[in-house]
Write an enzyme that holds these catalytic residues in place. Structure first.
Site, mmCIF file in Angstrom:
data_model
loop_
_atom_site.group_PDB
_atom_site.id
_atom_site.type_symbol
_atom_site.label_atom_id
_atom_site.label_comp_id
_atom_site.label_asym_id
_atom_site.label_seq_id
_atom_site.Cartn_x
_atom_site.Cartn_y
_atom_site.Cartn_z
ATOM 1 N N THR A 133 0.825 -1.212 0.000
ATOM 2 C CA THR A 133 0.000 0.000 0.000
ATOM 3 C C THR A 133 0.855 1.256 0.000
ATOM 4 O O THR A 133 1.994 1.239 0.482
ATOM 5 C CB THR A 133 -0.900 -0.010 1.259
ATOM 6 O OG1 THR A 133 -1.519 1.255 1.394
ATOM 7 C CG2 THR A 133 -0.103 -0.275 2.530
ATOM 8 N N ASP A 134 0.270 2.357 -0.476
ATOM 9 C CA ASP A 134 0.974 3.646 -0.409
ATOM 10 C C ASP A 134 1.060 4.167 1.030
ATOM 11 O O ASP A 134 1.833 5.078 1.321
ATOM 12 C CB ASP A 134 0.292 4.690 -1.312
ATOM 13 C CG ASP A 134 -1.163 4.982 -0.960
ATOM 14 O OD1 ASP A 134 -1.703 4.355 -0.023
ATOM 15 O OD2 ASP A 134 -1.772 5.843 -1.626
ATOM 16 N N GLU A 135 0.267 3.561 1.943
ATOM 17 C CA GLU A 135 0.254 4.077 3.322
ATOM 18 C C GLU A 135 1.598 3.893 4.031
ATOM 19 O O GLU A 135 1.854 4.547 5.041
ATOM 20 C CB GLU A 135 -0.860 3.407 4.140
ATOM 21 C CG GLU A 135 -2.223 3.651 3.541
ATOM 22 C CD GLU A 135 -3.363 3.545 4.534
ATOM 23 O OE1 GLU A 135 -3.113 3.451 5.745
ATOM 24 O OE2 GLU A 135 -4.516 3.574 4.077
ATOM 25 N N TYR A 158 -1.929 -0.541 10.964
ATOM 26 C CA TYR A 158 -2.059 -1.192 9.645
ATOM 27 C C TYR A 158 -0.851 -0.879 8.771
ATOM 28 O O TYR A 158 -0.186 -1.794 8.254
ATOM 29 C CB TYR A 158 -3.345 -0.734 8.946
ATOM 30 C CG TYR A 158 -3.364 -1.050 7.455
ATOM 31 C CD1 TYR A 158 -3.410 -2.368 7.002
ATOM 32 C CD2 TYR A 158 -3.322 -0.027 6.504
ATOM 33 C CE1 TYR A 158 -3.412 -2.657 5.635
ATOM 34 C CE2 TYR A 158 -3.325 -0.310 5.141
ATOM 35 C CZ TYR A 158 -3.366 -1.627 4.713
ATOM 36 O OH TYR A 158 -3.368 -1.914 3.369
ATOM 37 N N LYS A 162 2.143 -3.333 7.273
ATOM 38 C CA LYS A 162 2.435 -3.506 5.840
ATOM 39 C C LYS A 162 3.893 -3.110 5.554
ATOM 40 O O LYS A 162 4.576 -3.765 4.767
ATOM 41 C CB LYS A 162 1.479 -2.673 4.978
ATOM 42 C CG LYS A 162 0.031 -3.129 4.982
ATOM 43 C CD LYS A 162 -0.197 -4.519 4.417
ATOM 44 C CE LYS A 162 -0.009 -4.626 2.917
ATOM 45 N NZ LYS A 162 -0.428 -5.952 2.387
HETATM 46 P P1 NAD Z 1 -9.751 -7.301 1.975
HETATM 47 O O1 NAD Z 1 -9.756 -7.036 3.435
HETATM 48 O O2 NAD Z 1 -10.968 -7.013 1.168
HETATM 49 O O3 NAD Z 1 -9.371 -8.829 1.699
HETATM 50 C C1 NAD Z 1 -8.370 -9.499 2.416
HETATM 51 C C2 NAD Z 1 -8.544 -10.987 2.176
HETATM 52 O O4 NAD Z 1 -7.524 -11.674 2.917
HETATM 53 C C3 NAD Z 1 -9.901 -11.535 2.661
HETATM 54 O O5 NAD Z 1 -10.465 -12.375 1.681
HETATM 55 C C4 NAD Z 1 -9.544 -12.315 3.910
HETATM 56 O O6 NAD Z 1 -10.411 -13.414 4.159
HETATM 57 C C5 NAD Z 1 -8.120 -12.773 3.594
HETATM 58 N N1 NAD Z 1 -7.351 -13.039 4.820
HETATM 59 C C6 NAD Z 1 -7.242 -12.235 5.905
HETATM 60 N N2 NAD Z 1 -6.481 -12.829 6.840
HETATM 61 C C7 NAD Z 1 -6.077 -14.025 6.330
HETATM 62 C C8 NAD Z 1 -5.264 -15.086 6.813
HETATM 63 N N3 NAD Z 1 -4.733 -15.044 8.047
HETATM 64 N N4 NAD Z 1 -5.030 -16.150 6.010
HETATM 65 C C9 NAD Z 1 -5.581 -16.221 4.757
HETATM 66 N N5 NAD Z 1 -6.385 -15.243 4.263
HETATM 67 C C10 NAD Z 1 -6.630 -14.161 5.036
HETATM 68 O O7 NAD Z 1 -8.488 -6.500 1.422
HETATM 69 P P2 NAD Z 1 -8.265 -5.760 0.030
HETATM 70 O O8 NAD Z 1 -8.761 -4.383 0.149
HETATM 71 O O9 NAD Z 1 -8.725 -6.635 -1.064
HETATM 72 O O10 NAD Z 1 -6.669 -5.694 0.004
HETATM 73 C C11 NAD Z 1 -5.893 -6.751 -0.522
HETATM 74 C C12 NAD Z 1 -4.425 -6.397 -0.391
HETATM 75 O O11 NAD Z 1 -4.156 -5.190 -1.091
HETATM 76 C C13 NAD Z 1 -3.981 -6.169 1.053
HETATM 77 O O12 NAD Z 1 -2.689 -6.696 1.204
HETATM 78 C C14 NAD Z 1 -3.951 -4.641 1.194
HETATM 79 O O13 NAD Z 1 -3.002 -4.245 2.141
HETATM 80 C C15 NAD Z 1 -3.553 -4.242 -0.214
HETATM 81 N N6 NAD Z 1 -4.022 -2.905 -0.647
HETATM 82 C C16 NAD Z 1 -5.354 -2.568 -0.541
HETATM 83 C C17 NAD Z 1 -5.779 -1.327 -1.017
HETATM 84 C C18 NAD Z 1 -7.227 -0.905 -0.942
HETATM 85 O O14 NAD Z 1 -7.540 0.248 -1.243
HETATM 86 N N7 NAD Z 1 -8.151 -1.775 -0.576
HETATM 87 C C19 NAD Z 1 -4.847 -0.446 -1.585
HETATM 88 C C20 NAD Z 1 -3.508 -0.831 -1.659
HETATM 89 C C21 NAD Z 1 -3.107 -2.072 -1.206
HETATM 90 O O1 DAU Z 2 -4.164 4.037 0.497
HETATM 91 C C1 DAU Z 2 -4.376 2.661 0.370
HETATM 92 C C2 DAU Z 2 -5.219 2.175 1.529
HETATM 93 O O2 DAU Z 2 -6.541 2.660 1.302
HETATM 94 C C3 DAU Z 2 -5.229 0.659 1.660
HETATM 95 O O3 DAU Z 2 -3.931 0.226 1.967
HETATM 96 C C4 DAU Z 2 -6.196 0.222 2.765
HETATM 97 O O4 DAU Z 2 -6.264 -1.194 2.795
HETATM 98 C C5 DAU Z 2 -7.567 0.783 2.450
HETATM 99 O O5 DAU Z 2 -8.452 0.473 3.505
HETATM 100 C C6 DAU Z 2 -7.492 2.300 2.262
HETATM 101 O O6 DAU Z 2 -7.196 2.959 3.522
HETATM 102 P P1 DAU Z 2 -7.917 4.314 3.956
HETATM 103 O O7 DAU Z 2 -7.816 4.443 5.429
HETATM 104 O O8 DAU Z 2 -7.452 5.458 3.135
HETATM 105 O O9 DAU Z 2 -9.422 3.950 3.495
HETATM 106 P P2 DAU Z 2 -10.839 4.222 4.185
HETATM 107 O O10 DAU Z 2 -11.860 3.886 3.148
HETATM 108 O O11 DAU Z 2 -10.960 3.588 5.520
HETATM 109 O O12 DAU Z 2 -10.836 5.798 4.388
HETATM 110 C C7 DAU Z 2 -10.687 6.703 3.299
HETATM 111 C C8 DAU Z 2 -10.698 8.113 3.870
HETATM 112 O O13 DAU Z 2 -12.020 8.400 4.361
HETATM 113 C C9 DAU Z 2 -9.768 8.325 5.041
HETATM 114 O O14 DAU Z 2 -9.219 9.626 4.999
HETATM 115 C C10 DAU Z 2 -10.657 8.176 6.258
HETATM 116 C C11 DAU Z 2 -11.983 8.717 5.767
HETATM 117 N N1 DAU Z 2 -13.182 8.103 6.375
HETATM 118 C C12 DAU Z 2 -13.291 6.738 6.351
HETATM 119 C C13 DAU Z 2 -14.395 6.111 6.907
HETATM 120 C C14 DAU Z 2 -14.498 4.600 6.898
HETATM 121 C C15 DAU Z 2 -14.196 8.900 6.923
HETATM 122 O O15 DAU Z 2 -14.104 10.140 6.919
HETATM 123 N N2 DAU Z 2 -15.275 8.272 7.482
HETATM 124 C C16 DAU Z 2 -15.420 6.912 7.513
HETATM 125 O O16 DAU Z 2 -16.447 6.417 8.062
#
Ligand code: NAD
Ligand code: DAU
Length: 352
Positions: A133-135, A158, A162
């Site tokens: 992630t970019d985080e 988190y 990562k």
């Molecule tokens: P998600 O939470 O939707 O899915 C995660 C999956 O991992 C789920 O299916 C869950 O059952 C599985 N999982 C969790 N713990 C496990 C374990 N112990 N063993 C096996 N499986 C397990 O997440 P996502 O949003 O699809 O993200 C996927 C990946 O991409 C993550 O590594 C996240 O850090 C990364 N990522 C997400 C975003 C985003 O915006 N969602 C952005 C950048 C990177």
């Molecule tokens: O940047 C990549 C990341 O983006 C991924 O690595 C993470 O897995 C993914 O969850 C996401 O993280 P964020 O924390 O940015 O996503 P989230 O949707 O939780 O929040 C987006 C923005 O909105 C953040 O600034 C927090 C704000 N927010 C979020 C929620 C859930 C609110 O203001 N209210 C809310 O209820």
């Protein structure tokens, strides 16, 4: 694709399910095993359409269990790993950091060890691809972009977990010569995202006329990318990346939360045939997220220049399609929000 047996972890989650669908359909001569624990975020309904493909196997299992992983690797002889499984929600990491260490850090190290033991220094045509992630880069000021050389500066449990997993992946490349690649992506949106993240949560709340909890002043900036564009990037990186490299993936699409929420509210009013302005009335400013990063923005020049990838979906269109998906897939949304999904799983798959 050089590899013939690929492990995808987390393939029942949001991004993973789009990756599974893309790769299973695109590479019929490659065998894919989807390993997922099916936590609250994993849902086999996300990939129902690929379940019966000849080149696809689902295994329910836990990356925190090293012995189980070793047996799985010995059985399937993977020559590629695309690792997405993780605890992925910042707010949950604030509530329970240890779960993030266990899955994101220890789970990743377990996978690295299983690959290292299986491959035994014979790394020809092998690849361990870690999705991050970019985080990990922390927070930007008003200007600037994250590049692949930006120093790590995570602020939430988190992002710290990562970052640690990224460091372990790089260390296995540098210490053991394992072929690894990492990509760091910005915020994804699209179908099948669990409604705890901003966009699906707010779509669901607007639908039910519930308050929209905006953290702090709403002036936080994220760089949004349509999930299928991320899946396309993952395919290209897995196929063409230079070993040992990192690629940043992003949408060149910055929005402050409040601007995005206004756009979402206005689109929802149109789609639900409600008077203009009614969804905006649900906006409620609430206590800020602790350690909230002010701004993320990715410089995705490297992946564009070296691998030819760029985002293809315009944000307003992508958001509109995403809303349509959630409104159409009411059953999916009700199941994941009501806990009925577990019943569905037991009915479909027993207690495997
Ligand atoms: P998600 O939470 O939707 O899915 C995660 C999956 O991992 C789920 O299916 C869950 O059952 C599985 N999982 C969790 N713990 C496990 C374990 N112990 N063993 C096996 N499986 C397990 O997440 P996502 O949003 O699809 O993200 C996927 C990946 O991409 C993550 O590594 C996240 O850090 C990364 N990522 C997400 C975003 C985003 O915006 N969602 C952005 C950048 C990177
Ligand atoms: O940047 C990549 C990341 O983006 C991924 O690595 C993470 O897995 C993914 O969850 C996401 O993280 P964020 O924390 O940015 O996503 P989230 O949707 O939780 O929040 C987006 C923005 O909105 C953040 O600034 C927090 C704000 N927010 C979020 C929620 C859930 C609110 O203001 N209210 C809310 O209820």
């Amino acid at each position: 694709m050089k590899q013939k047996s690929i492990l995808i972890t987390g393939g029942a989650g949001f991004i993973g399910s789009h990756v599974v669908r893309l790769l299973v359909n695109k590479y019929p001569d490659t065998q894919f095993v989807n390993l997922d624990l099916l936590t609250y975020a994993g849902n086999l309904q996300n990939i129902e359409d690929v379940t019966h493909k000849h080149n696809y196997t689902f295994v329910r299992g836990d990356i925190r269990e090293a012995d189980f992983l070793q047996k799985l690797f010995n059985k399937y002889h993977f020559d590629g790993i695309i690792h997405l499984a993780a605890e992925s929600h910042v707010d949950r990491s604030i509530e329970n950091p240890s779960a993030f260490v266990e899955t994101n850090v220890i789970g990743t190290v377990n996978l690295l060890n299983a690959a290292k033991n299986l491959w035994q220094n014979d790394y020809k045509n092998k690849l361990f691809y870690h999705i991050s992630t970019d985080e990990v880069y922390g927070s930007l000021g008003k200007t600037g972009l994250f590049t692949e050389t930006t120093a790590y500066d995570p602020h939430s449990p988190y992002s710290a977990s990562k970052a640690a997993s990224d460091h372990f992946v790089r260390s296995y490349h540098d210490t053991y010569g394992m072929p690894t690649v990492i990509s760091n992506c910005s915020n994804n949106y699209g179908p099948n995202q669990f409604p705890e993240k901003l966009i699906p949560l707010f779509i669901n709340n607007i639908k039910h006329n519930k308050p929209l909890p905006v953290y702090g002043d709403g002036q936080y900036t994220r760089d949004w990318l349509y999930v299928l564009d991320h899946a396309r990037a993952i395919d290209i990186i897995f196929d063409k990346a230079k070993i040992g490299e990192t690629y940043n993936v992003g949408g060149f699409n910055e929005y402050t939360n409040i601007d995005l929420i206004h756009l979402l509210c206005d689109l929802m009013d149109e789609k639900l045939l409600r008077p203009k302005g009614s969804s905006r009335k649900l906006i409620t400013f609430v206590k800020d997220r602790p350690g909230h990063d002010k701004r993320y923005a990715i410089d995705a020049t490297k992946i564009n220049k070296e691998l030819g990838w760029k985002p293809s979906v315009n944000f307003e269109q992508g958001l509109s399609q995403t809303i349509d998906w959630y409104l159409k897939n009411e059953v999916w949304l009700n199941n994941v929000t009501s806990g009925d999904y577990q019943k569905y799983y037991n009915k479909m798959y027993g207690n495997r």
